[in-house]
Design an enzyme around this catalytic site. Structure first.
Site, PDB file in Angstrom:
ATOM      1  N   ASN A   1     -10.017  20.195 -41.833  1.00 49.50           N
ATOM      2  CA  ASN A   1     -11.092  20.646 -42.720  1.00 49.50           C
ATOM      3  C   ASN A   1     -12.229  21.367 -41.988  1.00 49.50           C
ATOM      4  O   ASN A   1     -12.815  22.305 -42.512  1.00 49.50           O
ATOM      5  CB  ASN A   1     -11.643  19.477 -43.536  1.00 49.50           C
ATOM      6  CG  ASN A   1     -12.215  18.368 -42.670  1.00 49.50           C
ATOM      7  OD1 ASN A   1     -11.664  18.017 -41.629  1.00 49.50           O
ATOM      8  ND2 ASN A   1     -13.320  17.785 -43.111  1.00 49.50           N
TER       9      ASN A   1
ATOM     10  N   SER B   1      -6.983  11.033 -42.198  1.00 48.20           N
ATOM     11  CA  SER B   1      -6.821  10.151 -43.349  1.00 48.20           C
ATOM     12  C   SER B   1      -6.763   8.693 -42.931  1.00 48.20           C
ATOM     13  O   SER B   1      -6.371   8.354 -41.809  1.00 48.20           O
ATOM     14  CB  SER B   1      -5.544  10.509 -44.115  1.00 48.20           C
ATOM     15  OG  SER B   1      -4.404  10.110 -43.375  1.00 48.20           O
TER      16      SER B   1
ATOM     17  N   GLU C   1     -12.201   7.920 -37.252  1.00 50.61           N
ATOM     18  CA  GLU C   1     -13.124   8.401 -38.278  1.00 50.61           C
ATOM     19  C   GLU C   1     -12.264   8.836 -39.449  1.00 50.61           C
ATOM     20  O   GLU C   1     -11.557   9.843 -39.379  1.00 50.61           O
ATOM     21  CB  GLU C   1     -13.976   9.552 -37.731  1.00 50.61           C
ATOM     22  CG  GLU C   1     -15.224   9.825 -38.556  1.00 50.61           C
ATOM     23  CD  GLU C   1     -14.967  10.728 -39.737  1.00 50.61           C
ATOM     24  OE1 GLU C   1     -14.888  10.201 -40.874  1.00 50.61           O
ATOM     25  OE2 GLU C   1     -14.823  11.934 -39.538  1.00 50.61           O
TER      26      GLU C   1
ATOM     27  N   CYS D   1     -15.537  15.016 -45.120  1.00 49.19           N
ATOM     28  CA  CYS D   1     -15.514  13.563 -45.290  1.00 49.19           C
ATOM     29  C   CYS D   1     -16.848  13.021 -45.767  1.00 49.19           C
ATOM     30  O   CYS D   1     -16.921  11.917 -46.331  1.00 49.19           O
ATOM     31  CB  CYS D   1     -15.093  12.878 -43.988  1.00 49.19           C
ATOM     32  SG  CYS D   1     -16.188  13.232 -42.595  1.00 49.19           S
TER      33      CYS D   1
ATOM     34  N   GLU E   1     -18.923   7.760 -33.186  1.00 51.64           N
ATOM     35  CA  GLU E   1     -18.955   8.969 -32.378  1.00 51.64           C
ATOM     36  C   GLU E   1     -20.403   9.445 -32.290  1.00 51.64           C
ATOM     37  O   GLU E   1     -21.280   8.943 -32.973  1.00 51.64           O
ATOM     38  CB  GLU E   1     -18.069  10.051 -32.998  1.00 51.64           C
ATOM     39  CG  GLU E   1     -16.603   9.663 -33.056  1.00 51.64           C
ATOM     40  CD  GLU E   1     -15.736  10.731 -33.689  1.00 51.64           C
ATOM     41  OE1 GLU E   1     -14.806  11.204 -33.022  1.00 51.64           O
ATOM     42  OE2 GLU E   1     -15.991  11.085 -34.855  1.00 51.64           O
TER      43      GLU E   1
END
Length: 480
Positions: free
Chosen positions: A150, A227, A248, A282, A460
């Site tokens: 993405n 995912s 993540e 996300c 992160e």
């Protein structure tokens, strides 16, 4: 002319060992415009071996010299910003203006931020009676960085930059759906003479490249964004060998709008948070919760603004939203829209495929707003990852929190209110790793990033990333 991409292994551009290729399609047209290597376990093994061979010299390099290499790569990227932006737009289907203003500049910022972090990351020392205790932060060795489709270069650099800054050597796997800008970055690394084997890039599918990379015994840590389903498999594989892992994962983020919300930038931000990058972020706010006394006002203004969004050719400066990334993802989102109707949702706008002029083969979906669904339905509990926003009304703060927390995810949330005490109270009670108040996507690279529940494991960003990519070793020296 069709592009032909290559792996980057040991400083060399290579095809897949077995000569297989994957098609890369333009989301706006559905046409093939590139081929990337369909890598496998042999390619992974070669990349890991190259990284392992490069590790002693790279990890011994003084931090300012590692930082200089990252800054050289950032310089080269910024000198080619327009080329990268056009490639990112074509590869991912995002508006060129977005790639030019956000994705590629942020990728360069990631490299520069962690270059600076390399020079500031320090060990700790604790004096005690008769002894000094100090903690070394040492690089792990070979690490795997697996990034999603993405935000292709944005998130690829978000992973490789701290790993390299901390002194590790990297085997990166970009998504096979959007591999072009990672390949271009690898070519830039070769052009500037980046030390061979320090950064390796292997292209291919998850089962054939991702799985052997995660399972490789010489890979010391895995950083993955993607995912929840894949993240769970990676987490299980890493647990079997006690390998460090950062995950993540997905989100089903809530935006809470109280009646006293400041109105100035509210609707613009709500639309942006729902539909930026076609909802394929996300952090997008896919569930809008509005206090009942303000519900009609907010809903009507939001729907009007969503209907006015310009959907079309990503290269057109007027375009505000492009297609979704692939045929498979288009089919998934359209199936989710059908399910929302079956669950009783009322589609206030959108809910259909679009065919902009000249792009009949593209994967365009109209910005969609749905109301009338409760918190337990699949539309409100499962990640759709597309231009789909649901609305729910609430009467009390307690009800707003119950609705916001009624999902298995916990990545991000936004709160809109003029009551500072409420803002603090609600932010503390939300089950999310990030909370914005009267804003959205307002990020500082120094802050921790990650989620709770099924949205991930670990953090992160900033020192969190540098700590993840290093191992703490305590040394005690007796003074007696």
């Amino acid at each position: 002319m069709t592009l032909r991409l290559s792996h980057l292994i040991g400083g060399d551009a290579r095809p897949a060992r077995d000569g297989a290729w994957l098609e890369v399609r333009d989301p706006a047209t559905g046409q093939v415009f590139a081929h990337c290597p369909d890598g496998g376990a042999d390619d992974v093994a070669e990349a890991v071996a190259a990284a392992e061979a490069a590790f002693p010299a790279w990890s011994a390099l003084p931090a300012p010299e590692r930082a200089a290499w990252l800054n050289r790569l950032a310089d080269a990227l910024e000198s080619r910003l327009e080329d990268f932006a056009r490639a990112e737009s074509r590869d991912a289907g995002k508006p060129l203006a977005l790639a030019r203003s956000l994705d590629i500049p942020r990728a360069a910022s990631n490299l520069r931020f962690f270059a600076a972090a390399a020079t500031q990351f320090a060990s700790e020392s604790h004096a005690a009676p008769g002894a000094i205790h100090y903690t070394l932060r040492q690089p792990l060795g070979v690490v795997a960085c697996i990034s999603p489709w993405n935000l292709p270069l944005y998130l690829f650099t978000w992973k490789i930059a701290p790993a390299l800054a901390a002194g590790n050597c990297v085997v990166g796997k970009p998504s096979e759906v959007t591999p072009v800008t990672a390949w271009m970055l690898g070519e830039l690394a070769r052009e500037i003479g980046f030390p061979p084997g320090v950064l390796n890039i292997v292209h291919g599918r998850g089962p054939s490249v991702g799985e052997p990379l995660v399972a490789h015994p010489r890979v010391k840590a895995v950083s993955f964004t993607g995912s929840t389903a894949v993240g769970l498999r990676i987490g299980e594989a890493c647990a079997r060998t006690l390998k460090k892992v950062s995950l993540e994962l997905g989100g089903k983020n809530a935006t809470l709008v109280f009646a006293d919300a400041p109105r100035g930038k509210l609707i613009d931000t709500l639309v942006r948070s729902a539909f930026l990058n076609s909802g394929q972020i996300c952090l997008c706010g896919s569930r809008l919760l509005v206090e009942r006394s303000a519900y009609d006002e907010v809903r009507d203004a939001l729907v009007a603004r969503a209907r006015a969004l310009v959907v079309g050719d990503p290269a057109d400066p007027a375009t505000q939203m492009g297609p979704v990334v692939s045929q498979a993802h288009f089919d998934k989102v359209m199936a989710c829209l059908a399910r929302a109707r079956e669950e009783g949702g009322r589609v206030l706008c959108g809910g259909e495929a679009l065919r902009p002029a000249g792009h009949a083969g593209g994967w365009f979906i109209a910005p969609t707003v749905i109301e009338g669904l409760g918190p337990a339905c699949r539309t409100n509990t499962e990640e759709i990852f597309g231009p789909v926003l649901t609305l729910q009304a609430f009467d009390t703060e307690a009800e707003a929190l119950a609705l916001a927390n009624a999902t298995p995810y916990g990545l991000a949330a936004s709160v809109w209110t003029s009551d500072l005490a409420r803002a603090h109270r609600v932010a503390g009670a939300l089950e999310a790793g990030l909370v914005w108040v009267n804003t959205w996507m307002n990020r500082d690279l120094r802050t921790p990033f990650g989620g709770v529940k099924q949205s991930g494991l670990g953090r992160e960003g900033g020192w969190e990333a540098m700590r993840f990519f290093t191992e703490a070793k305590n040394v005690t020296i007796s003074l007696d």
